[in-house]
Design an enzyme around this catalytic site. Structure first.
Site, PDB file in Angstrom:
ATOM      1  N   GLU A  12       0.021  -4.829   6.371  1.00 51.98           N
ATOM      2  CA  GLU A  12       1.283  -4.962   5.646  1.00 51.98           C
ATOM      3  C   GLU A  12       2.244  -5.897   6.371  1.00 51.98           C
ATOM      4  O   GLU A  12       2.918  -6.729   5.747  1.00 51.98           O
ATOM      5  CB  GLU A  12       1.922  -3.583   5.461  1.00 51.98           C
ATOM      6  CG  GLU A  12       1.183  -2.696   4.468  1.00 51.98           C
ATOM      7  CD  GLU A  12       1.711  -1.277   4.440  1.00 51.98           C
ATOM      8  OE1 GLU A  12       1.531  -0.609   3.411  1.00 51.98           O
ATOM      9  OE2 GLU A  12       2.288  -0.822   5.442  1.00 51.98           O
ATOM     10  N   SER A  33       2.036   5.141  -2.316  1.00 44.60           N
ATOM     11  CA  SER A  33       2.207   5.702  -3.648  1.00 44.60           C
ATOM     12  C   SER A  33       3.171   4.894  -4.511  1.00 44.60           C
ATOM     13  O   SER A  33       2.953   4.743  -5.720  1.00 44.60           O
ATOM     14  CB  SER A  33       2.697   7.154  -3.535  1.00 44.60           C
ATOM     15  OG  SER A  33       3.932   7.215  -2.832  1.00 44.60           O
ATOM     16  N   GLY A  91       2.998   5.137   7.093  1.00 46.04           N
ATOM     17  CA  GLY A  91       2.586   6.502   6.788  1.00 46.04           C
ATOM     18  C   GLY A  91       1.205   6.573   6.180  1.00 46.04           C
ATOM     19  O   GLY A  91       0.489   7.558   6.343  1.00 46.04           O
ATOM     20  N   GLY A  92       0.814   5.500   5.497  1.00 49.21           N
ATOM     21  CA  GLY A  92      -0.522   5.424   4.920  1.00 49.21           C
ATOM     22  C   GLY A  92      -1.544   4.757   5.820  1.00 49.21           C
ATOM     23  O   GLY A  92      -2.709   4.618   5.447  1.00 49.21           O
ATOM     24  N   LYS A 130       7.287   1.730   8.495  1.00 48.17           N
ATOM     25  CA  LYS A 130       6.166   1.759   7.569  1.00 48.17           C
ATOM     26  C   LYS A 130       4.919   2.213   8.322  1.00 48.17           C
ATOM     27  O   LYS A 130       4.880   2.186   9.541  1.00 48.17           O
ATOM     28  CB  LYS A 130       5.925   0.366   6.956  1.00 48.17           C
ATOM     29  CG  LYS A 130       7.011  -0.030   5.963  1.00 48.17           C
ATOM     30  CD  LYS A 130       6.799  -1.422   5.374  1.00 48.17           C
ATOM     31  CE  LYS A 130       5.432  -1.628   4.768  1.00 48.17           C
ATOM     32  NZ  LYS A 130       5.124  -0.624   3.718  1.00 48.17           N
ATOM     33  N   LYS A 175      14.350   7.667   0.967  1.00 47.25           N
ATOM     34  CA  LYS A 175      13.948   6.798   2.074  1.00 47.25           C
ATOM     35  C   LYS A 175      15.146   6.101   2.730  1.00 47.25           C
ATOM     36  O   LYS A 175      14.994   5.433   3.743  1.00 47.25           O
ATOM     37  CB  LYS A 175      12.962   5.742   1.570  1.00 47.25           C
ATOM     38  CG  LYS A 175      11.739   6.292   0.846  1.00 47.25           C
ATOM     39  CD  LYS A 175      10.967   7.265   1.680  1.00 47.25           C
ATOM     40  CE  LYS A 175       9.633   7.707   1.101  1.00 47.25           C
ATOM     41  NZ  LYS A 175       9.412   7.580  -0.313  1.00 47.25           N
ATOM     42  N   ASP A 234       6.324  -4.119  -1.389  1.00 50.12           N
ATOM     43  CA  ASP A 234       5.701  -3.000  -0.692  1.00 50.12           C
ATOM     44  C   ASP A 234       6.672  -1.828  -0.644  1.00 50.12           C
ATOM     45  O   ASP A 234       7.874  -1.985  -0.890  1.00 50.12           O
ATOM     46  CB  ASP A 234       5.320  -3.426   0.733  1.00 50.12           C
ATOM     47  CG  ASP A 234       4.178  -2.615   1.315  1.00 50.12           C
ATOM     48  OD1 ASP A 234       3.837  -1.560   0.749  1.00 50.12           O
ATOM     49  OD2 ASP A 234       3.619  -3.041   2.351  1.00 50.12           O
ATOM     50  N   THR A 270       0.848  -1.191   0.000  1.00 52.24           N
ATOM     51  CA  THR A 270       0.000   0.000   0.000  1.00 52.24           C
ATOM     52  C   THR A 270       0.885   1.243   0.000  1.00 52.24           C
ATOM     53  O   THR A 270       1.945   1.262   0.617  1.00 52.24           O
ATOM     54  CB  THR A 270      -0.902   0.001   1.242  1.00 52.24           C
ATOM     55  OG1 THR A 270      -1.806  -1.112   1.162  1.00 52.24           O
ATOM     56  CG2 THR A 270      -1.704   1.294   1.355  1.00 52.24           C
TER      57      THR A 270
END
Length: 262
Positions: free
Chosen positions: A111, A35, A104-105, A102, A129, A89, A33
């Site tokens: 995940e 961008s 942020g969304g 991980k 990153k 991912d 998940t």
């Protein structure tokens, strides 16, 4: 590569394109998940339609599931798929040992479950990153709504003796209301600045009543594919001693839970 992409999207596209090349016919694949992962799903859908590639996708969020179906990818639940061959991912940060932050969304719970149920996890990212030490990106911690303020206070207290640079904790909001995950939970964002010992922090946070899961992914990532704005991509593997993490027959690092799928 589409010509009208921003520099950031060019890098994401390059990483996603290289990662999709690892997917083989008949694989069961965890679909991340975010961008960057969205580019991966889009490119995988292209392979499915144009090459006749047969894959089964297990999405890590409702929005990824919707996109995958629109791309023509067969979507099932993790329970239906069983063990996965590969998960691809994105990430918010990764360090030299390929430990990740991980979430942020807001999808790090699903995940992490999907990544842990996979032989390998490939992370796709742009060069921004890549960090020497985790912690500049706020660490998400998913918590149940019941007793939210008590859980927050316990998390704040838990941080006091730990090797972190900051201890600010904020409730993630969606407008005027708390953000709600796919599981109906909330997220506390921990603004730590620097995480001296990710392993210890992850273990301690998950002992706090009310905490469901944190966004530290430890010993799960097999490799990171870093995309660049010129369309190139490089593969990064862990620098730390990987003797205890397990290797597949091809010599690739496998996640710490990989043997459970045998």
């Amino acid at each position: 590569m589409p010509a009208d992409l921003s520099p950031a999207d060019k890098a994401k596209y390059a990483a996603a394109k290289r990662a999709v090349e690892f997917i083989e016919d008949g694989m069961r694949v965890g679909l991340g998940t975010g961008s960057t992962a969205a580019w991966m799903v889009r490119l995988l859908g292209k392979r499915v339609r144009h090459e006749g590639l047969k894959v089964t996708g297990v999405p890590t969020s409702s929005r990824t599931a919707q996109q995958a179906r629109e791309e023509g990818i067969t979507v099932v639940t993790l329970d239906e798929a069983g063990w996965l061959d590969l998960t691809i991912d994105g990430t918010d940060e990764f360090d030299p040992d390929l430990n990740l932050i991980k979430g942020g969304g807001g999808a790090h719970l699903q995940e992490k479950i999907v990544a842990a149920a996979s032989d390998q996890m490939i992370v796709i990212a742009d060069a921004a990153k890549d960090v020497a030490q985790l912690g500049a990106f706020p660490l998400p911690v998913e918590v149940i709504p019941f007793g939210l303020q008590a859980t927050r206070a316990l998390v704040e207290e838990t941080l006091v003796p730990l090797d972190v640079a900051g201890r600010k904790v904020t409730l993630r909001m969606n407008g005027d209301a708390p953000f709600v995950t796919d599981e109906g939970n909330h997220i506390l964002d921990l603004h730590l600045g620097r995480i001296g010992n990710p392993h210890r922090l992850s273990l301690v946070l998950n002992q706090v009543p009310g905490v469901v899961e944190n966004g530290l992914f430890i010993d799960l990532c097999s490799r990171v594919i870093i995309g660049h704005i010129d369309g190139s991509a490089e593969i990064r593997k862990p620098k730390a001693d990987t003797a205890d993490r397990g290797q597949g027959d091809d010599g690739e690092i496998r996640n710490i839970f990989a043997d459970l799928g045998d």
